[in-house]
Design a protein around this motif. Sequence first.
Motif, PDB file in Angstrom:
ATOM      1  N   PRO A  64       5.276  -1.289  -3.344  1.00 54.67           N
ATOM      2  CA  PRO A  64       6.155  -0.664  -2.347  1.00 54.67           C
ATOM      3  C   PRO A  64       5.544  -0.672  -0.951  1.00 54.67           C
ATOM      4  O   PRO A  64       4.324  -0.594  -0.784  1.00 54.67           O
ATOM      5  CB  PRO A  64       6.321   0.765  -2.878  1.00 54.67           C
ATOM      6  CG  PRO A  64       6.117   0.640  -4.358  1.00 54.67           C
ATOM      7  CD  PRO A  64       5.074  -0.422  -4.527  1.00 54.67           C
ATOM      8  N   SER A  65       6.424  -0.772   0.032  1.00 46.77           N
ATOM      9  CA  SER A  65       5.981  -0.951   1.415  1.00 46.77           C
ATOM     10  C   SER A  65       4.994   0.115   1.868  1.00 46.77           C
ATOM     11  O   SER A  65       3.990  -0.192   2.516  1.00 46.77           O
ATOM     12  CB  SER A  65       7.193  -0.960   2.349  1.00 46.77           C
ATOM     13  OG  SER A  65       8.036  -2.050   2.056  1.00 46.77           O
ATOM     14  N   HIS A  66       5.258   1.374   1.528  1.00 46.03           N
ATOM     15  CA  HIS A  66       4.390   2.440   2.026  1.00 46.03           C
ATOM     16  C   HIS A  66       2.983   2.372   1.442  1.00 46.03           C
ATOM     17  O   HIS A  66       2.045   2.885   2.017  1.00 46.03           O
ATOM     18  CB  HIS A  66       5.013   3.819   1.739  1.00 46.03           C
ATOM     19  CG  HIS A  66       5.079   4.181   0.296  1.00 46.03           C
ATOM     20  ND1 HIS A  66       6.070   3.708  -0.552  1.00 46.03           N
ATOM     21  CD2 HIS A  66       4.280   4.975  -0.469  1.00 46.03           C
ATOM     22  CE1 HIS A  66       5.880   4.197  -1.760  1.00 46.03           C
ATOM     23  NE2 HIS A  66       4.803   4.954  -1.743  1.00 46.03           N
ATOM     24  N   ARG A  67       2.848   1.664   0.293  1.00 45.75           N
ATOM     25  CA  ARG A  67       1.521   1.511  -0.296  1.00 45.75           C
ATOM     26  C   ARG A  67       0.818   0.243   0.182  1.00 45.75           C
ATOM     27  O   ARG A  67      -0.358   0.028  -0.116  1.00 45.75           O
ATOM     28  CB  ARG A  67       1.635   1.522  -1.824  1.00 45.75           C
ATOM     29  CG  ARG A  67       1.972   2.918  -2.308  1.00 45.75           C
ATOM     30  CD  ARG A  67       2.276   3.094  -3.763  1.00 45.75           C
ATOM     31  NE  ARG A  67       1.907   2.082  -4.696  1.00 45.75           N
ATOM     32  CZ  ARG A  67       2.592   1.836  -5.826  1.00 45.75           C
ATOM     33  NH1 ARG A  67       3.690   2.520  -6.099  1.00 45.75           N
ATOM     34  NH2 ARG A  67       2.191   0.902  -6.660  1.00 45.75           N
ATOM     35  N   MET A  68       1.512  -0.586   0.948  1.00 45.41           N
ATOM     36  CA  MET A  68       0.881  -1.762   1.549  1.00 45.41           C
ATOM     37  C   MET A  68       0.118  -1.398   2.816  1.00 45.41           C
ATOM     38  O   MET A  68      -0.696  -2.171   3.314  1.00 45.41           O
ATOM     39  CB  MET A  68       1.943  -2.811   1.889  1.00 45.41           C
ATOM     40  CG  MET A  68       2.632  -3.425   0.692  1.00 45.41           C
ATOM     41  SD  MET A  68       1.579  -4.582  -0.212  1.00 45.41           S
ATOM     42  CE  MET A  68       1.499  -5.951   0.939  1.00 45.41           C
TER      43      MET A  68
END
Length: 207
Positions: A64-68
């Motif tokens: 997920p984007s927020h974990r990238m």
Amino acid sequence: MTERVLIEGVEFDAALTIRSDIGLLALHGSREGGTAELAHEVAARTGASCLVFTQPTGDPVHIPSHRMSVPTCAALQQFLSHVTLTISLHGHLRRETPRAIFLGGGNRAAADALAHSLTLLAPAFEPVTDLNHIPPGLRGLGPHNPVNLTPAGGVQLELPLSARTQGPRRTLGAPDVPPPVVTAALTAGVQRLMETSAGPRRSVQKR
């Protein structure tokens, strides 16, 4: 520059090109076909900065984007420190909305500007900017999502398969080829943002 970075045990190549202070971002370039190619092409045509993540080996994994958004990725940190407005390209496979291009993210003025260009130049697709009509998981409003970490925030485009590829790859490993009308529409939209207050320009030479 290209950086090899490990995120949650997955190896990525982060390819960064610094130009203007509008930036094209593709976090899932290997997983969401056509987004990497679209980001590179629109950035090259407009003089925008560009950061694309791809996975060099193995089956593509979706983080997920927020974990990238990890502090250990120097390319991402340089991108975020240089860019004022981010346009983040993603892919969706919603069968019920196969022609919809969802425009989320925190900068609603920029979303409207891009939607206008898509309506004019890619009329086969339906730009959706009303957040109430965008599926919650595709709205791109999370505070840790990289699209919202630049000063002017950004726009998260969720593109259906037909808006980012022109069909199955003829050669294994060959790049996807986005539809020319979508490339042209996003190019026009980014150029418009560069000329308005929604996306102020910064001189690369002054940095």
